[in-house]
Design a protein around this motif. Sequence first.
Motif, PDB file in Angstrom:
ATOM      1  N   TYR A  34       0.836  -1.206   0.000  1.00  0.00           N
ATOM      2  CA  TYR A  34       0.000   0.000   0.000  1.00  0.00           C
ATOM      3  C   TYR A  34       0.870   1.254   0.000  1.00  0.00           C
ATOM      4  O   TYR A  34       0.594   2.225  -0.714  1.00  0.00           O
ATOM      5  N   ALA A  35       1.927   1.235   0.804  1.00  0.00           N
ATOM      6  CA  ALA A  35       2.833   2.393   0.865  1.00  0.00           C
ATOM      7  C   ALA A  35       3.467   2.641  -0.496  1.00  0.00           C
ATOM      8  O   ALA A  35       3.616   3.791  -0.932  1.00  0.00           O
ATOM      9  N   PHE A  36       3.847   1.569  -1.193  1.00  0.00           N
ATOM     10  CA  PHE A  36       4.385   1.696  -2.549  1.00  0.00           C
ATOM     11  C   PHE A  36       3.361   2.374  -3.458  1.00  0.00           C
ATOM     12  O   PHE A  36       3.684   3.331  -4.183  1.00  0.00           O
ATOM     13  N   CYS A  37       2.107   1.902  -3.421  1.00  0.00           N
ATOM     14  CA  CYS A  37       1.060   2.490  -4.257  1.00  0.00           C
ATOM     15  C   CYS A  37       0.851   3.961  -3.924  1.00  0.00           C
ATOM     16  O   CYS A  37       0.670   4.796  -4.819  1.00  0.00           O
ATOM     17  N   ARG A  38       0.909   4.286  -2.630  1.00  0.00           N
ATOM     18  CA  ARG A  38       0.707   5.660  -2.179  1.00  0.00           C
ATOM     19  C   ARG A  38       1.817   6.573  -2.711  1.00  0.00           C
ATOM     20  O   ARG A  38       1.563   7.676  -3.181  1.00  0.00           O
ATOM     21  N   PRO A  92       3.300  -6.698 -13.262  1.00  0.00           N
ATOM     22  CA  PRO A  92       2.205  -5.841 -12.781  1.00  0.00           C
ATOM     23  C   PRO A  92       2.698  -4.595 -12.040  1.00  0.00           C
ATOM     24  O   PRO A  92       2.047  -3.549 -12.082  1.00  0.00           O
ATOM     25  N   PHE A  93       3.856  -4.668 -11.393  1.00  0.00           N
ATOM     26  CA  PHE A  93       4.436  -3.478 -10.762  1.00  0.00           C
ATOM     27  C   PHE A  93       4.820  -2.459 -11.834  1.00  0.00           C
ATOM     28  O   PHE A  93       4.543  -1.262 -11.695  1.00  0.00           O
ATOM     29  N   LEU A  94       5.468  -2.941 -12.906  1.00  0.00           N
ATOM     30  CA  LEU A  94       5.896  -2.044 -13.984  1.00  0.00           C
ATOM     31  C   LEU A  94       4.688  -1.451 -14.705  1.00  0.00           C
ATOM     32  O   LEU A  94       4.675  -0.266 -15.052  1.00  0.00           O
ATOM     33  N   ASP A  95       3.657  -2.286 -14.927  1.00  0.00           N
ATOM     34  CA  ASP A  95       2.440  -1.801 -15.572  1.00  0.00           C
ATOM     35  C   ASP A  95       1.764  -0.731 -14.721  1.00  0.00           C
ATOM     36  O   ASP A  95       1.260   0.273 -15.241  1.00  0.00           O
ATOM     37  N   SER A 124      -6.365  -2.965 -11.851  1.00  0.00           N
ATOM     38  CA  SER A 124      -6.346  -4.432 -11.888  1.00  0.00           C
ATOM     39  C   SER A 124      -4.997  -4.987 -11.453  1.00  0.00           C
ATOM     40  O   SER A 124      -4.923  -6.032 -10.794  1.00  0.00           O
ATOM     41  N   CYS A 125      -3.913  -4.298 -11.822  1.00  0.00           N
ATOM     42  CA  CYS A 125      -2.579  -4.762 -11.417  1.00  0.00           C
ATOM     43  C   CYS A 125      -2.408  -4.733  -9.902  1.00  0.00           C
ATOM     44  O   CYS A 125      -1.707  -5.578  -9.328  1.00  0.00           O
ATOM     45  N   VAL A 126      -3.044  -3.761  -9.256  1.00  0.00           N
ATOM     46  CA  VAL A 126      -3.015  -3.720  -7.786  1.00  0.00           C
ATOM     47  C   VAL A 126      -3.664  -4.990  -7.247  1.00  0.00           C
ATOM     48  O   VAL A 126      -3.156  -5.618  -6.306  1.00  0.00           O
ATOM     49  N   GLY A 127      -4.775  -5.384  -7.852  1.00  0.00           N
ATOM     50  CA  GLY A 127      -5.458  -6.592  -7.416  1.00  0.00           C
ATOM     51  C   GLY A 127      -4.648  -7.854  -7.672  1.00  0.00           C
ATOM     52  O   GLY A 127      -4.596  -8.760  -6.826  1.00  0.00           O
ATOM     53  N   ILE A 128      -4.018  -7.931  -8.836  1.00  0.00           N
ATOM     54  CA  ILE A 128      -3.213  -9.107  -9.171  1.00  0.00           C
ATOM     55  C   ILE A 128      -2.094  -9.304  -8.147  1.00  0.00           C
ATOM     56  O   ILE A 128      -1.858 -10.417  -7.658  1.00  0.00           O
ATOM     57  N   ILE A 129      -1.408  -8.214  -7.816  1.00  0.00           N
ATOM     58  CA  ILE A 129      -0.328  -8.294  -6.820  1.00  0.00           C
ATOM     59  C   ILE A 129      -0.890  -8.676  -5.462  1.00  0.00           C
ATOM     60  O   ILE A 129      -0.322  -9.514  -4.745  1.00  0.00           O
ATOM     61  N   SER A 130      -2.037  -8.094  -5.115  1.00  0.00           N
ATOM     62  CA  SER A 130      -2.634  -8.351  -3.808  1.00  0.00           C
ATOM     63  C   SER A 130      -3.012  -9.817  -3.630  1.00  0.00           C
ATOM     64  O   SER A 130      -2.863 -10.374  -2.541  1.00  0.00           O
ATOM     65  N   ALA A 147     -11.250  -8.108 -12.809  1.00  0.00           N
ATOM     66  CA  ALA A 147     -12.604  -7.567 -12.934  1.00  0.00           C
ATOM     67  C   ALA A 147     -12.893  -6.541 -11.847  1.00  0.00           C
ATOM     68  O   ALA A 147     -13.447  -5.464 -12.113  1.00  0.00           O
ATOM     69  N   LEU A 148     -12.504  -6.859 -10.608  1.00  0.00           N
ATOM     70  CA  LEU A 148     -12.765  -5.934  -9.516  1.00  0.00           C
ATOM     71  C   LEU A 148     -11.984  -4.640  -9.711  1.00  0.00           C
ATOM     72  O   LEU A 148     -12.483  -3.549  -9.423  1.00  0.00           O
ATOM     73  N   GLY A 149     -10.768  -4.741 -10.226  1.00  0.00           N
ATOM     74  CA  GLY A 149      -9.978  -3.543 -10.490  1.00  0.00           C
ATOM     75  C   GLY A 149     -10.682  -2.598 -11.449  1.00  0.00           C
ATOM     76  O   GLY A 149     -10.744  -1.384 -11.223  1.00  0.00           O
ATOM     77  N   HIS A 150     -11.235  -3.155 -12.529  1.00  0.00           N
ATOM     78  CA  HIS A 150     -11.978  -2.327 -13.474  1.00  0.00           C
ATOM     79  C   HIS A 150     -13.175  -1.667 -12.782  1.00  0.00           C
ATOM     80  O   HIS A 150     -13.429  -0.472 -12.966  1.00  0.00           O
ATOM     81  N   ALA A 151     -13.914  -2.445 -11.993  1.00  0.00           N
ATOM     82  CA  ALA A 151     -15.110  -1.920 -11.326  1.00  0.00           C
ATOM     83  C   ALA A 151     -14.766  -0.790 -10.363  1.00  0.00           C
ATOM     84  O   ALA A 151     -15.426   0.258 -10.345  1.00  0.00           O
ATOM     85  N   LEU A 152     -13.726  -0.993  -9.564  1.00  0.00           N
ATOM     86  CA  LEU A 152     -13.337   0.031  -8.585  1.00  0.00           C
ATOM     87  C   LEU A 152     -12.868   1.302  -9.279  1.00  0.00           C
ATOM     88  O   LEU A 152     -13.185   2.420  -8.847  1.00  0.00           O
ATOM     89  N   GLN A 153     -12.095   1.147 -10.363  1.00  0.00           N
ATOM     90  CA  GLN A 153     -11.556   2.331 -11.032  1.00  0.00           C
ATOM     91  C   GLN A 153     -12.644   3.118 -11.750  1.00  0.00           C
ATOM     92  O   GLN A 153     -12.623   4.354 -11.753  1.00  0.00           O
ATOM     93  N   ILE A 154     -13.600   2.425 -12.360  1.00  0.00           N
ATOM     94  CA  ILE A 154     -14.718   3.138 -12.975  1.00  0.00           C
ATOM     95  C   ILE A 154     -15.486   3.907 -11.910  1.00  0.00           C
ATOM     96  O   ILE A 154     -15.875   5.071 -12.117  1.00  0.00           O
ATOM     97  N   THR A 155     -15.703   3.281 -10.750  1.00  0.00           N
ATOM     98  CA  THR A 155     -16.392   3.966  -9.653  1.00  0.00           C
ATOM     99  C   THR A 155     -15.618   5.206  -9.233  1.00  0.00           C
ATOM    100  O   THR A 155     -16.198   6.275  -9.015  1.00  0.00           O
TER     101      THR A 155
END
Length: 274
Positions: A34-38, A92-95, A124-130, A147-155
Amino acid sequence: MASSQDITRKAKSNLAITLLCLPKERKKDMVTFYAFCRVIDDLTDDLDIPIEKRKRGLQEWREGIDQGFSEPDELQSEVTELISRHEISKQPFLDLIDGCASDLQPQRFGSWSELENYTYRVASCVGIISTRIFGCTHPDSEKYAVALGHALQITNILRDVDEDLRNGGRIYLPLDDFTRFQYSERDLIGRVHDGRFMAMMAWQADRAEKYYQQALTHLQPEDAKALRAAEAMRKIYHTILKKMRADGFQVFKQRYSISKPRKIAILAATFLGG
């Protein structure tokens, strides 16, 4: 740089809250991730940092993950160890970094297909790593994450329409949908909230709904426990999406959220098997 614990502690995101409920052995690694993503997100969005410095920062992370850091700081060392310990692909980190870096310059998406590529990289890459950190074993769990990554990002895109406009004039809604509903970029910039706008937003919300449902079809019993934090995220963001729809997508007037007690109730129900 602050430690991963400090970065996560200061954050107030829904993801940071769900991490608090993870098993101890998984929580530490998810806090690091999470800290990396932040940090990557801040390098993209913090307008107080000169853009060249932000570009260098993102490139340093990309090269470090891909080829190794020459003099890693605390967080970079933690991320490197995380990748090795869980045998996670670097891709997925690079993406994810590339997706965030694309936000350094204003961009437009001509179609959902173009936007889908972006939401895959930044969400989605966040989800794959998770799923690897959570300890998922079923191959469908990666499909769930995508799929969840797409849904969350659209939201997120729907909720943040006004904020994105103020942050460098960003527009994430596909341009062919503007044409579909005879609504223009000028209308959006002018904050025109009418039937055309609500219809266009509902179209995007329907797309998100399909991905929320698709995620559920890929949720397998053997990984259900491992994915409880992700399920809490799904329920929180799906609730926000439904709240926006019920309110007529008044995104120019407010930023939709749900109360902390409601989040806690969702977390409790999810982690108790509800």
